[in-house]
Design a protein around this motif. Structure first.
Motif, PDB file in Angstrom:
ATOM      1  N   PRO A  47       0.737  -0.815   0.250  1.00 17.20           N
ATOM      2  CA  PRO A  47       0.191   0.055   0.121  1.00 17.20           C
ATOM      3  C   PRO A  47       0.776   1.254  -0.152  1.00 17.20           C
ATOM      4  CG  PRO A  47      -0.175  -1.014   2.098  1.00 17.20           C
ATOM      5  CD  PRO A  47       0.197  -2.050   1.450  1.00 17.20           C
ATOM      6  N   LEU A  48       2.128   1.339  -0.096  1.00 16.50           N
ATOM      7  CA  LEU A  48       2.827   2.360  -0.052  1.00 16.50           C
ATOM      8  C   LEU A  48       3.548   2.528  -1.331  1.00 16.50           C
ATOM      9  CD1 LEU A  48       5.291   1.946   3.711  1.00 16.50           C
ATOM     10  CD2 LEU A  48       3.063   2.965   3.562  1.00 16.50           C
ATOM     11  N   GLY A  49       3.591   1.501  -2.392  1.00 19.37           N
ATOM     12  CA  GLY A  49       3.708   1.812  -3.175  1.00 19.37           C
ATOM     13  C   GLY A  49       5.015   2.033  -4.169  1.00 19.37           C
ATOM     14  N   CYS A  50       5.843   1.508  -2.845  1.00 22.30           N
ATOM     15  CA  CYS A  50       7.591   0.853  -3.018  1.00 22.30           C
ATOM     16  C   CYS A  50       7.610  -0.040  -4.455  1.00 22.30           C
ATOM     17  CB  CYS A  50       7.742   0.060  -2.171  1.00 22.30           C
ATOM     18  SG  CYS A  50       6.911   1.032  -0.713  1.00 22.30           S
ATOM     19  N   THR A  51       8.712   0.513  -4.935  1.00 19.60           N
ATOM     20  CA  THR A  51       9.513  -0.625  -6.549  1.00 19.60           C
ATOM     21  C   THR A  51       9.665  -0.928  -6.146  1.00 19.60           C
ATOM     22  OG1 THR A  51      10.303   1.324  -6.975  1.00 19.60           O
ATOM     23  CG2 THR A  51       7.956   1.280  -7.923  1.00 19.60           C
ATOM     24  N   SER A  52      10.404  -2.313  -6.840  1.00 18.90           N
ATOM     25  CA  SER A  52      11.210  -2.813  -6.931  1.00 18.90           C
ATOM     26  C   SER A  52      12.594  -2.344  -7.555  1.00 18.90           C
ATOM     27  CB  SER A  52      10.882  -4.264  -7.257  1.00 18.90           C
ATOM     28  OG  SER A  52      10.614  -4.345  -9.321  1.00 18.90           O
ATOM     29  N   PHE A  53      13.800  -3.368  -7.452  1.00 24.60           N
ATOM     30  CA  PHE A  53      14.475  -2.136  -7.642  1.00 24.60           C
ATOM     31  C   PHE A  53      15.712  -3.745  -8.200  1.00 24.60           C
ATOM     32  CE2 PHE A  53      15.651  -2.171  -3.191  1.00 24.60           C
ATOM     33  CZ  PHE A  53      16.778  -2.504  -2.766  1.00 24.60           C
ATOM     34  N   PHE A  54      16.660  -2.885  -8.510  1.00 25.28           N
ATOM     35  CA  PHE A  54      18.147  -3.723  -8.925  1.00 25.28           C
ATOM     36  C   PHE A  54      19.170  -2.573  -8.488  1.00 25.28           C
ATOM     37  CE2 PHE A  54      21.609  -5.458 -11.961  1.00 25.28           C
ATOM     38  CZ  PHE A  54      21.335  -6.786 -11.936  1.00 25.28           C
ATOM     39  N   SER A  55      20.550  -3.335  -7.806  1.00 29.86           N
ATOM     40  CA  SER A  55      22.081  -3.171  -6.609  1.00 29.86           C
ATOM     41  C   SER A  55      22.659  -4.284  -7.226  1.00 29.86           C
ATOM     42  CB  SER A  55      20.823  -2.576  -5.576  1.00 29.86           C
ATOM     43  OG  SER A  55      21.966  -2.450  -4.848  1.00 29.86           O
ATOM     44  N   LEU A  56      23.543  -4.045  -7.332  1.00 28.64           N
ATOM     45  CA  LEU A  56      24.984  -4.928  -6.944  1.00 28.64           C
ATOM     46  C   LEU A  56      24.315  -6.409  -7.853  1.00 28.64           C
ATOM     47  CD1 LEU A  56      25.647  -4.123  -3.562  1.00 28.64           C
ATOM     48  CD2 LEU A  56      26.881  -3.044  -6.006  1.00 28.64           C
ATOM     49  N   ARG A  57      23.907  -5.928  -8.798  1.00 29.95           N
ATOM     50  CA  ARG A  57      23.236  -7.352 -10.010  1.00 29.95           C
ATOM     51  C   ARG A  57      22.716  -8.420  -9.290  1.00 29.95           C
ATOM     52  NH1 ARG A  57      28.888 -10.325 -11.225  1.00 29.95           N
ATOM     53  NH2 ARG A  57      30.164  -8.936 -10.529  1.00 29.95           N
ATOM     54  N   LYS A  58      21.628  -7.795  -8.322  1.00 32.54           N
ATOM     55  CA  LYS A  58      20.920  -8.113  -7.731  1.00 32.54           C
ATOM     56  C   LYS A  58      19.063  -7.545  -7.783  1.00 32.54           C
ATOM     57  CE  LYS A  58      19.327 -10.908  -3.333  1.00 32.54           C
ATOM     58  NZ  LYS A  58      19.595 -11.018  -2.053  1.00 32.54           N
ATOM     59  N   ASN A  59      17.885  -8.370  -7.952  1.00 30.48           N
ATOM     60  CA  ASN A  59      16.755  -7.872  -8.153  1.00 30.48           C
ATOM     61  C   ASN A  59      15.806  -7.920  -6.314  1.00 30.48           C
ATOM     62  OD1 ASN A  59      14.813  -6.394  -9.329  1.00 30.48           O
ATOM     63  ND2 ASN A  59      14.091  -8.076  -9.644  1.00 30.48           N
ATOM     64  N   TYR A  60      15.368  -6.583  -6.037  1.00 34.53           N
ATOM     65  CA  TYR A  60      15.435  -6.711  -5.065  1.00 34.53           C
ATOM     66  C   TYR A  60      13.544  -6.598  -5.267  1.00 34.53           C
ATOM     67  CZ  TYR A  60      19.577  -6.293  -2.923  1.00 34.53           C
ATOM     68  OH  TYR A  60      21.074  -7.051  -2.805  1.00 34.53           O
ATOM     69  N   PRO A  61      12.764  -6.772  -3.719  1.00 31.36           N
ATOM     70  CA  PRO A  61      11.173  -6.787  -4.046  1.00 31.36           C
ATOM     71  C   PRO A  61      11.218  -5.357  -3.433  1.00 31.36           C
ATOM     72  CG  PRO A  61      11.658  -7.690  -2.418  1.00 31.36           C
ATOM     73  CD  PRO A  61      13.198  -7.982  -3.086  1.00 31.36           C
ATOM     74  N   PRO A  62       9.668  -5.197  -3.916  1.00 33.64           N
ATOM     75  CA  PRO A  62       9.778  -3.411  -3.216  1.00 33.64           C
ATOM     76  C   PRO A  62       9.526  -3.345  -2.079  1.00 33.64           C
ATOM     77  CG  PRO A  62       7.922  -4.245  -4.861  1.00 33.64           C
ATOM     78  CD  PRO A  62       8.149  -5.619  -5.094  1.00 33.64           C
ATOM     79  N   VAL A  63       8.922  -4.648  -1.103  1.00 31.56           N
ATOM     80  CA  VAL A  63       8.855  -4.238   0.535  1.00 31.56           C
ATOM     81  C   VAL A  63       9.526  -5.526   0.943  1.00 31.56           C
ATOM     82  CG1 VAL A  63       8.093  -4.551   2.654  1.00 31.56           C
ATOM     83  CG2 VAL A  63       6.869  -2.938   0.506  1.00 31.56           C
ATOM     84  N   LYS A  64      10.721  -5.787   1.497  1.00 29.67           N
ATOM     85  CA  LYS A  64      11.005  -7.345   2.053  1.00 29.67           C
ATOM     86  C   LYS A  64      11.504  -6.999   3.668  1.00 29.67           C
ATOM     87  CE  LYS A  64      15.513  -9.290   1.351  1.00 29.67           C
ATOM     88  NZ  LYS A  64      16.338 -10.046   1.181  1.00 29.67           N
TER      89      LYS A  64
END
Length: 175
Positions: A47-64
């Motif tokens: 509900p916070l409208g977070c987005t996934s992102f890519f960092s250090l050759r790894k994809n991260y979910p919006p909320v972890k």
């Protein structure tokens, strides 16, 4: 009417010198099921409208979820209900917390060592989870949920605090 409601609701209080704010809840979250449901809804529904992102050759979910801690508290009493001992156990998952409670209550050697009856003190238990969130405009920030408090930290844009505050106001257990 809206003014009366906003005067009664707790607000997020910014901490001086840092980009974080917290809200002390009027009432602690009642139990582990409610707490876990709030966390799972925040991660899954985003509900916070977070987005996934890519960092250090790894994809991260919006909320972890980056850290979980669940503390179960116990009291040992005599047949006359006089407290003769206490203990607490810390777990890193809801499953561990639930299994650990059952293990503590059924541990006969521990009961014999305390020479009393064990009681799980549910109202004294502590829960906390730290969530890592990625805002498309502001980068990484953290939301910490505890049984009695919600904290947002490491943000640079006040819009993030307002977004977290609006979300918390939409969850009855977080007022």
């Amino acid at each position: 009417m809206r003014e009366q409601i906003s005067q009664c609701m707790p607000v997020f209080t910014p901490k001086p010198g840092s980009l974080s704010a917290y809200r002390i809840l009027k009432h602690p979250i009642p139990d582990i099921e409610t707490f876990d449901s709030i966390v799972r809804t925040l991660v899954r529904s985003n509900p916070l409208g977070c987005t996934s992102f890519f960092s250090l050759r790894k994809n991260y979910p919006p909320v972890k979820v980056v850290r979980e801690m669940y503390t179960a508290k116990f009291a040992y009493t005599t047949p006359g209900e006089k407290r003769i001992g206490t203990s607490s156990e810390v777990y890193d998952s809801v499953e561990g917390y639930e299994t650990g409670i059952a293990a503590m209550i059924s541990n006969m050697a521990n009961l014999a060592a305390h020479r009393g009856k064990i009681r799980h003190r549910k109202d004294a238990d502590l829960f906390s989870v730290i969530l890592k969130c990625h805002d498309p405009n502001d980068g990484i920030y953290f939301v910490s949920l505890a049984r009695r408090r919600v904290t947002v930290s490491s943000y640079t844009d006040d819009a993030i605090r307002k977004k977290v505050e609006a979300w918390a106001e939409s969850v009855p257990e977080l007022l």
